[in-house]
Enzyme design. Structure first.
Site, PDB file in Angstrom:
ATOM      1  N   HIS A  13       0.865  -1.201   0.000  1.00 52.08           N
ATOM      2  CA  HIS A  13       0.000   0.000   0.000  1.00 52.08           C
ATOM      3  C   HIS A  13       0.893   1.241   0.000  1.00 52.08           C
ATOM      4  O   HIS A  13       1.503   1.566   1.004  1.00 52.08           O
ATOM      5  CB  HIS A  13      -0.916   0.027   1.221  1.00 52.08           C
ATOM      6  CG  HIS A  13      -1.887   1.164   1.205  1.00 52.08           C
ATOM      7  ND1 HIS A  13      -3.249   0.994   1.277  1.00 52.08           N
ATOM      8  CD2 HIS A  13      -1.698   2.505   1.113  1.00 52.08           C
ATOM      9  CE1 HIS A  13      -3.849   2.161   1.224  1.00 52.08           C
ATOM     10  NE2 HIS A  13      -2.927   3.115   1.133  1.00 52.08           N
ATOM     11  N   HIS A  15       1.582   5.389  -1.758  1.00 53.46           N
ATOM     12  CA  HIS A  15       1.238   6.554  -2.584  1.00 53.46           C
ATOM     13  C   HIS A  15       2.514   7.112  -3.202  1.00 53.46           C
ATOM     14  O   HIS A  15       3.401   7.565  -2.474  1.00 53.46           O
ATOM     15  CB  HIS A  15       0.559   7.633  -1.740  1.00 53.46           C
ATOM     16  CG  HIS A  15      -0.732   7.169  -1.138  1.00 53.46           C
ATOM     17  ND1 HIS A  15      -1.950   7.340  -1.757  1.00 53.46           N
ATOM     18  CD2 HIS A  15      -0.986   6.496   0.007  1.00 53.46           C
ATOM     19  CE1 HIS A  15      -2.906   6.796  -1.005  1.00 53.46           C
ATOM     20  NE2 HIS A  15      -2.339   6.273   0.074  1.00 53.46           N
ATOM     21  N   LYS A  99      -9.407  -0.050  -5.880  1.00 49.52           N
ATOM     22  CA  LYS A  99      -9.474   0.582  -4.573  1.00 49.52           C
ATOM     23  C   LYS A  99     -10.835   1.227  -4.357  1.00 49.52           C
ATOM     24  O   LYS A  99     -11.304   2.016  -5.186  1.00 49.52           O
ATOM     25  CB  LYS A  99      -8.372   1.656  -4.489  1.00 49.52           C
ATOM     26  CG  LYS A  99      -8.331   2.441  -3.183  1.00 49.52           C
ATOM     27  CD  LYS A  99      -7.733   1.624  -2.044  1.00 49.52           C
ATOM     28  CE  LYS A  99      -7.833   2.349  -0.714  1.00 49.52           C
ATOM     29  NZ  LYS A  99      -6.757   3.293  -0.471  1.00 49.52           N
ATOM     30  N   HIS A 136     -10.519   1.362   1.660  1.00 47.83           N
ATOM     31  CA  HIS A 136     -10.317   2.374   2.698  1.00 47.83           C
ATOM     32  C   HIS A 136     -11.546   2.284   3.596  1.00 47.83           C
ATOM     33  O   HIS A 136     -12.640   2.685   3.212  1.00 47.83           O
ATOM     34  CB  HIS A 136     -10.175   3.776   2.097  1.00 47.83           C
ATOM     35  CG  HIS A 136      -9.914   4.816   3.152  1.00 47.83           C
ATOM     36  ND1 HIS A 136      -8.697   5.437   3.303  1.00 47.83           N
ATOM     37  CD2 HIS A 136     -10.702   5.304   4.147  1.00 47.83           C
ATOM     38  CE1 HIS A 136      -8.747   6.251   4.346  1.00 47.83           C
ATOM     39  NE2 HIS A 136      -9.963   6.203   4.868  1.00 47.83           N
ATOM     40  N   HIS A 174      -4.673  -0.460   5.716  1.00 49.11           N
ATOM     41  CA  HIS A 174      -4.199   0.319   6.877  1.00 49.11           C
ATOM     42  C   HIS A 174      -5.157   0.264   8.075  1.00 49.11           C
ATOM     43  O   HIS A 174      -5.703   1.269   8.498  1.00 49.11           O
ATOM     44  CB  HIS A 174      -3.900   1.776   6.507  1.00 49.11           C
ATOM     45  CG  HIS A 174      -4.903   2.442   5.599  1.00 49.11           C
ATOM     46  ND1 HIS A 174      -6.238   2.511   5.874  1.00 49.11           N
ATOM     47  CD2 HIS A 174      -4.738   3.064   4.412  1.00 49.11           C
ATOM     48  CE1 HIS A 174      -6.840   3.150   4.895  1.00 49.11           C
ATOM     49  NE2 HIS A 174      -5.949   3.495   3.998  1.00 49.11           N
ATOM     50  N   ASP A 247       1.524   2.746   3.506  1.00 46.34           N
ATOM     51  CA  ASP A 247       0.678   3.920   3.296  1.00 46.34           C
ATOM     52  C   ASP A 247       1.497   5.197   3.331  1.00 46.34           C
ATOM     53  O   ASP A 247       0.995   6.250   3.740  1.00 46.34           O
ATOM     54  CB  ASP A 247      -0.460   3.987   4.332  1.00 46.34           C
ATOM     55  CG  ASP A 247      -1.580   4.924   3.897  1.00 46.34           C
ATOM     56  OD1 ASP A 247      -1.653   5.246   2.697  1.00 46.34           O
ATOM     57  OD2 ASP A 247      -2.375   5.347   4.754  1.00 46.34           O
TER      58      ASP A 247
HETATM   59  O1  DOR Z   1      -3.520   9.752   5.384  1.00 48.60           O
HETATM   60  C1  DOR Z   1      -3.835   9.409   4.255  1.00 48.60           C
HETATM   61  N1  DOR Z   1      -3.230   9.932   3.179  1.00 48.60           N
HETATM   62  N2  DOR Z   1      -4.818   8.523   4.098  1.00 48.60           N
HETATM   63  C2  DOR Z   1      -5.299   8.226   2.890  1.00 48.60           C
HETATM   64  O2  DOR Z   1      -6.195   7.420   2.817  1.00 48.60           O
HETATM   65  C3  DOR Z   1      -4.798   8.909   1.675  1.00 48.60           C
HETATM   66  C4  DOR Z   1      -3.452   9.397   1.863  1.00 48.60           C
HETATM   67  C5  DOR Z   1      -3.002  10.373   0.821  1.00 48.60           C
HETATM   68  O3  DOR Z   1      -3.188  10.098  -0.362  1.00 48.60           O
HETATM   69  O4  DOR Z   1      -2.419  11.406   1.165  1.00 48.60           O
HETATM   70 ZN    ZN Z   2      -3.276   5.117   1.480  1.00 46.52          ZN
END
Ligand code: DOR
Ligand code: ZN
Length: 348
Positions: A13, A15, A99, A136, A174, A247
């Site tokens: 997971h 970004h 997702k 999520h 998460h 995450d």
């Molecule tokens: O804290 C988070 N940041 N939770 C999420 O679900 C998305 C993520 C983000 O893309 O910044």
């Molecule tokens: Zn995330």
């Protein structure tokens, strides 16, 4: 134990963002993990297979020379996602899941799903094609206490959804609560969860320690100590249902240190080291390898990596910030020490 050699891990997971932000953060992940499940919440979101394949090419083009890393792509589900799009995604071989962001639950989720009933047809096709649903798990009703949103989601959305789609494979992303640990531990075999290092190492006191701490703010938000303890004992117990998903979610310092600060903690700079700390604290370093390198691959039906990663117990100080395009990125533990470091990573 002061040295640890594990099979090369994956981040289930992550970004990665895009453009200059992507180029800034990708090397941290690629130097530790062989693969990562890449979240689709770009702006605009990655809602189609074509968009996912184009994003995949941009990620590969952003890799430092000589570094091998495999981005595992995902689609962002919307009320309009058609079963035919799921078929295209599966046929591409590059998309490994879809997702579910409840609309409005978190960063860049405004195009998400307004009612899971709207995606029942897409979920049915996913189940048929054995495509993983990544969830999520928070209700979005502003009346619901922010600390209760995950537990409410289990009862109101996730449990009924898994009942309706019994063969659908689901990763509850998460997880942050004892309720989620309980749900996943007792659910049928196709249901698993990712756990972040921040939720293993911190409770909600960390949001207020010495003042308001925007760099500890993520969604789902940090929870109570009993929840953190439940997560830690779940991963320390070695169940195959729990696996690594950092995450890591970078935002520029200015977006975090703001009146309306963004949710997201950047932890890719220490994406395995922080887990080593957590597992060591639980007396479970011997369980780290399976959590980081086996359970996720097995769940996704992908081969475990060849190659290894070596960790040594040698404290280092995290920089106050890293460059982030023209901006700055404040990493988790900025200016503080981390007990473990990566000393070698190999592909075979
Ligand atoms: O804290 C988070 N940041 N939770 C999420 O679900 C998305 C993520 C983000 O893309 O910044
Ligand atoms: Zn995330």
């Amino acid at each position: 134990m002061t040295s640890l050699v594990i099979r090369r891990p994956d981040d289930w997971h992550l970004h990665l963002r895009d453009e200059t932000a992507l180029r800034a953060v990708l090397p941290f992940t690629a130097s530790r993990f062989a693969r990562a499940i890449v979240m689709p919440n770009l702006k605009p979101p990655v809602t189609t297979t074509d968009l996912a394949l184009a994003y995949r090419r941009r990620i590969l083009a952003a890799l430092p020379p000589g570094v091998s890393f495999e981005p595992l792509m995902t689609l962002y589900l919307t009320d309009e996602t058609a079963p035919a799009e799921i078929e295209r995604a599966k046929a591409s071989g590059a998309v490994h899941g879809c997702k579910l962001y409840p609309a409005g639950a978190t960063t860049h989720s405004d195009a998400g799903v307004t009612d899971v009933r709207h995606i029942d047809a897409a979920l049915e096709r996913m189940a048929e094609l054995s495509m993983v649903l990544q969830v999520h798990g928070e209700v979005t009703d502003p009346q619901v206490d922010v600390f209760d949103r995950e537990a409410r989601f289990i009862d109101e959305v996730l449990a009924p959804l898994t009942e309706r789609h019994r063969s659908l494979r689901v990763v509850f992303e998460h997880i942050t609560t004892r309720a989620a640990v309980q749900f996943v531990s007792t659910a049928p075999a196709g249901i698993a969860a990712t756990v972040t290092p921040q939720h293993l190492l911190m409770n909600r006191n960390a949001l207020f320690a010495g003042g308001l701490r925007p760099h500890h703010y993520c969604l789902p938000v940090l929870k109570a100590e009993a929840d953190r303890a439940a997560l830690l004992s779940a991963v320390a117990g070695g169940s195959t249902r729990f696996f690594l998903g950092t995450d890591s979610a970078p935002h520029a310092r200015s977006a975090k240190e703001a009146a309306y600060g963004c949710a997201g903690i950047f932890c890719a700079h220490a994406g395995i080291e922080l887990y080593a700390e957590a597992f060591e604290a639980a007396g479970a370093l011997d369980k780290l390898e399976a959590f980081a390198s086996f359970h996720g691959a097995d769940f996704y039906g992908l081969p475990r990596n060849a190659g290894t990663l070596t960790l040594k117990k040698e404290p280092w100080t995290v920089p106050e910030n890293y460059p982030f395009g023209a901006a700055e990125l404040v990493p988790l533990r900025a200016g503080e020490s981390i007990a473990w470091r990566v000393t070698a990573a190999g592909t075979a």
